[in-house]
Design a protein around this motif. Structure first.
Motif, mmCIF file in Angstrom:
data_model
loop_
_atom_site.group_PDB
_atom_site.id
_atom_site.type_symbol
_atom_site.label_atom_id
_atom_site.label_comp_id
_atom_site.label_asym_id
_atom_site.label_seq_id
_atom_site.Cartn_x
_atom_site.Cartn_y
_atom_site.Cartn_z
ATOM 1 N N SER A 308 -17.740 -23.548 19.137
ATOM 2 C CA SER A 308 -17.915 -22.776 17.899
ATOM 3 C C SER A 308 -17.123 -23.449 16.774
ATOM 4 C CB SER A 308 -17.378 -21.362 18.100
ATOM 5 O OG SER A 308 -15.964 -21.408 18.236
ATOM 6 N N LYS A 309 -17.391 -23.068 15.540
ATOM 7 C CA LYS A 309 -16.647 -23.619 14.385
ATOM 8 C C LYS A 309 -15.149 -23.409 14.562
ATOM 9 C CE LYS A 309 -19.084 -25.770 11.241
ATOM 10 N NZ LYS A 309 -19.707 -26.502 12.371
ATOM 11 N N LYS A 310 -14.784 -22.259 15.067
ATOM 12 C CA LYS A 310 -13.356 -21.955 15.233
ATOM 13 C C LYS A 310 -12.701 -22.841 16.290
ATOM 14 C CE LYS A 310 -10.383 -18.077 16.649
ATOM 15 N NZ LYS A 310 -9.136 -18.588 16.046
ATOM 16 N N ASN A 533 -12.628 -7.834 34.670
ATOM 17 C CA ASN A 533 -12.969 -8.231 36.046
ATOM 18 C C ASN A 533 -12.737 -9.720 36.264
ATOM 19 O OD1 ASN A 533 -13.765 -5.790 37.101
ATOM 20 N ND2 ASN A 533 -15.891 -6.011 36.380
ATOM 21 N N LYS A 534 -12.025 -10.349 35.334
ATOM 22 C CA LYS A 534 -11.769 -11.789 35.404
ATOM 23 C C LYS A 534 -13.055 -12.603 35.377
ATOM 24 C CE LYS A 534 -7.305 -11.682 37.745
ATOM 25 N NZ LYS A 534 -6.544 -12.147 38.895
ATOM 26 N N HIS A 535 -13.983 -12.183 34.560
ATOM 27 C CA HIS A 535 -15.232 -12.924 34.458
ATOM 28 C C HIS A 535 -15.394 -13.571 33.088
ATOM 29 C CE1 HIS A 535 -17.316 -10.564 37.932
ATOM 30 N NE2 HIS A 535 -16.518 -11.517 38.362
ATOM 31 N N MET A 536 -16.293 -14.546 33.033
ATOM 32 C CA MET A 536 -16.769 -15.056 31.745
ATOM 33 C C MET A 536 -17.899 -14.147 31.300
ATOM 34 S SD MET A 536 -17.071 -19.131 32.449
ATOM 35 C CE MET A 536 -17.541 -19.069 34.168
ATOM 36 N N VAL A 537 -18.181 -14.200 30.014
ATOM 37 C CA VAL A 537 -19.225 -13.343 29.491
ATOM 38 C C VAL A 537 -20.202 -14.150 28.656
ATOM 39 C CG1 VAL A 537 -19.696 -11.166 28.347
ATOM 40 C CG2 VAL A 537 -17.406 -11.610 29.246
ATOM 41 N N LEU A 538 -21.463 -13.972 28.968
ATOM 42 C CA LEU A 538 -22.508 -14.571 28.151
ATOM 43 C C LEU A 538 -23.046 -13.455 27.271
ATOM 44 C CD1 LEU A 538 -23.993 -17.299 27.875
ATOM 45 C CD2 LEU A 538 -25.625 -16.478 29.575
ATOM 46 N N ALA A 539 -22.852 -13.587 25.958
ATOM 47 C CA ALA A 539 -23.226 -12.488 25.063
ATOM 48 C C ALA A 539 -23.875 -13.029 23.792
ATOM 49 C CB ALA A 539 -21.983 -11.666 24.718
ATOM 50 N N PRO A 540 -24.845 -12.281 23.263
ATOM 51 C CA PRO A 540 -25.471 -12.697 22.009
ATOM 52 C C PRO A 540 -24.511 -12.435 20.858
ATOM 53 C CG PRO A 540 -26.375 -10.585 22.748
ATOM 54 C CD PRO A 540 -25.379 -11.008 23.785
ATOM 55 N N TRP A 541 -24.414 -13.371 19.938
ATOM 56 C CA TRP A 541 -23.459 -13.140 18.840
ATOM 57 C C TRP A 541 -23.946 -13.782 17.541
ATOM 58 C CZ3 TRP A 541 -18.866 -16.234 17.011
ATOM 59 C CH2 TRP A 541 -19.048 -17.607 17.218
ATOM 60 N N ALA A 542 -23.190 -13.459 16.486
ATOM 61 C CA ALA A 542 -23.600 -13.851 15.138
ATOM 62 C C ALA A 542 -23.196 -15.281 14.786
ATOM 63 C CB ALA A 542 -23.014 -12.877 14.125
ATOM 64 N N ASP A 543 -22.434 -15.934 15.660
ATOM 65 C CA ASP A 543 -21.950 -17.308 15.416
ATOM 66 C C ASP A 543 -21.227 -17.432 14.080
ATOM 67 O OD1 ASP A 543 -21.380 -19.982 15.592
ATOM 68 O OD2 ASP A 543 -23.398 -20.588 16.211
ATOM 69 N N ASN A 590 -27.301 -16.736 18.654
ATOM 70 C CA ASN A 590 -27.411 -17.414 19.947
ATOM 71 C C ASN A 590 -26.578 -16.681 20.997
ATOM 72 O OD1 ASN A 590 -24.664 -18.276 19.544
ATOM 73 N ND2 ASN A 590 -25.467 -19.892 18.208
ATOM 74 N N TRP A 591 -26.652 -17.185 22.229
ATOM 75 C CA TRP A 591 -25.799 -16.673 23.297
ATOM 76 C C TRP A 591 -24.567 -17.562 23.384
ATOM 77 C CZ3 TRP A 591 -27.047 -12.398 26.401
ATOM 78 C CH2 TRP A 591 -28.358 -11.916 26.290
ATOM 79 N N ALA A 592 -23.381 -16.941 23.407
ATOM 80 C CA ALA A 592 -22.169 -17.739 23.600
ATOM 81 C C ALA A 592 -21.528 -17.362 24.932
ATOM 82 C CB ALA A 592 -21.193 -17.502 22.467
ATOM 83 N N LEU A 593 -20.850 -18.332 25.516
ATOM 84 C CA LEU A 593 -20.075 -18.082 26.726
ATOM 85 C C LEU A 593 -18.646 -17.793 26.286
ATOM 86 C CD1 LEU A 593 -20.247 -18.123 29.846
ATOM 87 C CD2 LEU A 593 -19.584 -20.539 29.747
ATOM 88 N N TRP A 594 -18.178 -16.597 26.605
ATOM 89 C CA TRP A 594 -16.843 -16.149 26.197
ATOM 90 C C TRP A 594 -15.927 -16.064 27.400
ATOM 91 C CZ3 TRP A 594 -15.823 -14.397 21.042
ATOM 92 C CH2 TRP A 594 -16.966 -14.314 20.214
ATOM 93 N N GLY A 595 -14.630 -16.124 27.130
ATOM 94 C CA GLY A 595 -13.690 -15.888 28.221
ATOM 95 C C GLY A 595 -12.259 -15.982 27.743
ATOM 96 N N ARG A 596 -11.368 -15.448 28.551
ATOM 97 C CA ARG A 596 -9.954 -15.785 28.348
ATOM 98 C C ARG A 596 -9.836 -17.238 28.792
ATOM 99 N NH1 ARG A 596 -9.063 -9.934 30.017
ATOM 100 N NH2 ARG A 596 -8.647 -9.026 27.962
#
Ligand code: 86X
Length: 598
Positions: A308-310, A533-543, A590-596
Motif C-alpha cells: 500500500s502507499k503507506k 484468532n491470530k489470522h490474516m485477513v483478506l478484506a475489500p478496502w478503499a486503498d 481491491n482486496w488487501a491482505l491485512w495482519g499484525r
C-alpha cells in the motif's frame, strides 16, 4: 618437511605409546567410556589400515600443536586462546559424555529444548537458534554471530539467487561501506524518516574526525552518484548491478536473531533502464525469484503483491513484496521487496542518458533486496520441540549416516558396518546428496539421534548388525519421524527421492497451514475476530492511506498491536460492483491482505 615430521612423530608414538597401536580386536570403546576422545574413529577399524590410522591421527594432532608453537607464537596461539574464552551466551547445552550417560544403566541423553513452540514461542525460538548452533549471542546488543550451520544455509540461498540473476544479466559489484554526510543527505526526503537508525563513525583513535562518516543502511546514495557518471547514452543501459553485503540499521525495536538485527546480510540489486516497461518487467522477474527462494528452497509459502502507499518504500513509484506468516504469533512478515523507483532517484542524482533521437532522458530504476531474515522465517515455520527441521534444499547436510553397533557386535561386523557407511557416503555424494557421517566413538547412537535432530538434518540413516544380516538400512525422516527400510542396492536412488518428497511435503504442509490462516471478511467485526484468532485477513478496502492509518489505530487491543496491510495480492478474488470498504464504508477498490506484523 611436514611429511617427514609426521613420519618421525608416527614412529615416536609407536615407541612411546604402544597401547595406542595395540590390537584393534581388544579395543571396544563403544562398550564403555572412550579413552581417547577425538582421536578414535570407527574408521580405525577399516581392514589393515586401522593401526596406522589411529597412530597417524595422533601424529598429525601432535604436528599441529608443534606448528602452533614454532610457527605461530604471536598469531595462532593467542588467537586460539581468545576463541576458547567462555562466551557469556545463554545456556548452550554441553554434550554429555557417554561415560556419564552410561554409568551403569543406559540413560538416553536429552538434548531437546526446554521451551515449547506452542506454549512459549519466543523463548522456544531463542533457545532453538542457540542450541542448534546457528547463532551465538554477541556483546553488542542486536548483533549475532552466524555460525557455520546458519551461514551454510545463507550460502544455499545466495548460490541459487546469484546464479539466477547472473543468468538474467545482472552483474555483481562491491561499493564501500562508508558514506559521507553530504552524500547521505543528497536525497534528504527519503533518508529523513530513517535518520535515527543511521550509525556514524565519529572518532579515529582518540581524535574526533573532521567529518563523521555514516555506515551504509542501504546503498542508494552510495551507488547512484556513480550511476550518474557511468550512464551517458542509451547504449550504456540497462545497467544492472547487485551486491552481497552487510548493512547496519541501529534499530531500537526488540531484536530477534535473523528476523531483526542491527547488522544483517543481504543482497541489494540496483538497476537502470532506458524505458519503463523493461524496468517494470524486471520488478516482477525478481519478485518471482524471491517467491522461488521462499517456496522452492525454504519451503515457506508467500503471497506476492503490491505494498500500500503507506507501507511502500517512500522513494519508490511502487513496491512489490512477498509476504510470509508465522501462525504461532499471528504475525505477517515481509519476505523480500522489489521496487520500481520510476525516475525519482534518477532526477535527484542526475542519472540521464541520450536516447536515439539525442534527447536527454532520466533513467528508469529499480531496487530489490533479500536478507538473512529469510532464514529466520524458515526456521520459525518448520522447526519443532526437538529442534530445527530443515527443508532438504536448504539443509547444509541432508542426511546423517550413523553406525549402531551394540556390545555384542563382533569386530568383523563393526568393520563391515564402517565399510558400508563409507560406501553409502560415496554413493550418495555421487548422487549429489550432502552427507555427514557420525563415526564418533564417545557418543551413543541415541545421543547422536538427538544431536542431529536438534540440528534439523532431514534424513538419518542407521546401520546396525541386523541391517548387515538383512542387507538393508533404516532411513528416518526428521519432519515426520517416519521410518523406512531400504535395501542396500536402493540407497543411492531412494534417498534423493525421499529428499524431494520431504521438500514437497514440507511446502504443502506449510501452505495448508498458511491458507488456513487467511480469513476472507467484509465487516469490521469479522475483521477484529479474525485478527484475534491470530489470522490474516483478506478484506475489500478503499486503498487510501487515511483508512489504513485508521485501521491501525482502531485495531490495537490491550495485548496486541494494530494491524496493517501486508500487501494487495496480485491474485485478487472477484470484487463485485458496489462492494464497500470493510473499515470506511467507502467503495472498495481491491482486496488487501491485512495482519499484525513483525
Ligand atoms: C529502504 C530500500 C531498498 C535497496 C530496498 O528495500 C531493497 C534494497 N534499498 C530500502 N530503506 C532505506 O532507504 C533506509 C535508509 C536509511 Cl538512511 C536508513 F537508515 C534505513 C533505511 N531502511 C530502509
Amino acid at each position: 618437511m611436514l611429511r617427514e615430521t609426521i613420519g618421525m612423530l608416527r614412529e615416536l608414538t609407536t615407541k612411546l605409546f604402544p597401547f595406542l597401536v595395540s590390537s584393534a580386536k581388544s579395543y571396544r570403546p563403544w562398550a564403555g567410556s572412550s579413552q581417547f576422545p577425538g582421536t578414535c574413529s570407527y574408521l580405525g577399524y577399516l581392514s589393515s589400515s586401522s593401526k596406522l590410522y589411529r597412530t597417524s591421527v595422533m601424529a598429525e594432532e601432535a604436528a599441529k600443536n608443534l606448528s602452533e608453537v614454532t610457527l605461530g607464537e604471536t598469531t595462532t596461539a593467542p588467537a586460539r586462546e581468545k576463541k576458547e574464552k567462555k562466551e557469556k551466551a545463554p545456556k548452550e547445552p554441553k554434550p554429555v559424555q557417554p561415560a556419564q550417560a552410561e554409568g551403569g544403566k543406559k540413560k538416553e541423553t536429552k538434548l531437546g529444548l526446554s521451551a515449547s513452540k506452542q506454549e512459549n514461542f519466543s523463548e522456544w525460538y531463542s533457545e532453538l537458534v542457540v542450541s542448534s548452533e546457528l547463532i551465538s549471542y554477541y556483546d553488542v546488543s542486536g548483533c549475532y554471530i552466524l555460525r557455520p550451520w546458519a551461514y551454510a544455509m545463507w550460502e544455499v540461498v545466495q548460490s541459487f539467487f546469484d546464479g539466477k540473476i547472473k543468468a538474467m544479466g545482472v552483474q555483481n559489484a562491491y561499493f564501500p561501506l562508508f558514506i559521507t554526510e553530504d552524500v547521505l543527505n543528497t536525497e534528504k526526503d527519503h533518508v529523513e524518516g530513517f535518520a535515527p537508525e543511521v550509525a556514524w563513525v565519529t572518532r579515529c583513535g582518540n581524535a574526533e574526525m573532521d567529518k563523521p562518516i555514516a555506515i551504509r543502511p542501504t546503498s542508494e546514495t552510495v551507488m547512484y552518484p556513480y550511476f550518474a557518471q557511468w550512464i551517458r547514452s542509451h547504449r550504456d543501459l540497462p545497467l544492472r548491478l547487485n551486491q552481497w553485503t552487510n548493512v547496519v540499521r541501529w534499530e531500537f525495536k526488540y531484536p530477534t536473531p535473523f528476523i531483526r538485527s542491527r547488522e544483517f546480510l543481504w543482497q541489494e540489486g540496483h538497476t537502470a533502464f532506458a524505458n519503463q516497461e523493461e524496468a517494470n518487467q524486471e520488478v516482477l522477474d525478481i519478485l518471482e525469484l524471491y517467491r522461488r527462494v521462499y517456496e522452492e528452497i525454504l519451503a515457506v509459502p508467500v503471497t506476492k503483491g503490491r505494498k500500500s502507499k503507506k507501507e511502500q518504500f517512500a522513494g519508490a513509484a511502487y513496491t512489490t513484496t512477498v509476504e510470509a506468516f508465522i501462525p504461532e504469533t499471528g504475525k505477517g512478515i515481509q519476505g523480500a521487496t522489489s521496487h520500481h523507483l520510476g525516475q525519482n532517484f534518477s532526477k535527484m542524482f542526475g542519472i540521464e542518458f541520450e536516447d536515439e533521437e539525442r534527447n536527454k532522458v532520466h533513467a528508469w530504476q529499480n531496487s530489490w533486496g533479500l536478507t538473512t531474515r529469510s532464514l529466520g522465517v524458515m526456521i520459525m515455520t518448520h522447526s519443532d520441540n526437538k529442534g530445527l527441521v530443515l527443508p532438504p534444499k536448504a539443509a547444509p547436510k541432508q542426511i546423517v549416516l550413523i553406525p549402531i553397533p551394540n556390545s555384542k557386535t563382533s569386530d568383523e561386523v563393526i568393520s563391515e558396518i564402517c565399510n558400508k557407511i563409507d560406501t553409502f557416503k560415496r554413493q550418495l555424494e555421487d548422487a549429489g546428496v550432502r552427507v555427514v557421517t557420525d563415526m564418533r566413538l564417545n557418543y551413543t547412537p541415541g545421543w547422536k539421534y538427538n544431536h542431529w535432530e536438534l540440528r534439523g538434518v532431514p534424513l538419518r540413516l542407521e546401520l546396525g548388525p541386523k541391517d548387515i544380516e538383512n542387507k538393508g538400512v533404516v532411513v528416518v525422516r526428521r519432519d515426520t519421524g517416519v521410518k523406512e527400510t531400504v535395501s542396500w542396492d536402493d540407497v543411492a536412488a531412494r534417498v534423493p527421492q525421499l529428499l524431494d518428497q520431504m521438500q514437497a511435503e514440507m511446502l504443502a504442509n506449510a501452505t495448508a497451514k498458511y491458507q488456513a490462516c487467511i480469513e476472507k471478511v467484509t465487516t469490521w467485526d469479522a475483521f477484529m475476530t479474525a485478527l484475534d484468532n491470530k489470522h490474516m485477513v483478506l478484506a475489500p478496502w478503499a486503498d487510501e492511506e487515511e483508512v489504513e492509518e485508521d485501521v491501525k489505530k482502531r485495531s490495537v487491543t490491550p495485548d496486541a498491536m494494530g494491524a496493517k496491510t501486508l500487501c494487495i495480492p496480485f491474485n485478487q478474488p472477484e470484487l463485485p460492483e458496489g462492494t464497500l470498504c470493510f473499515a470506511s464504508g467507502k467503495p472498495a477498490k481491491n482486496w488487501a491482505l491485512w495482519g499484525r506484523s513483525y
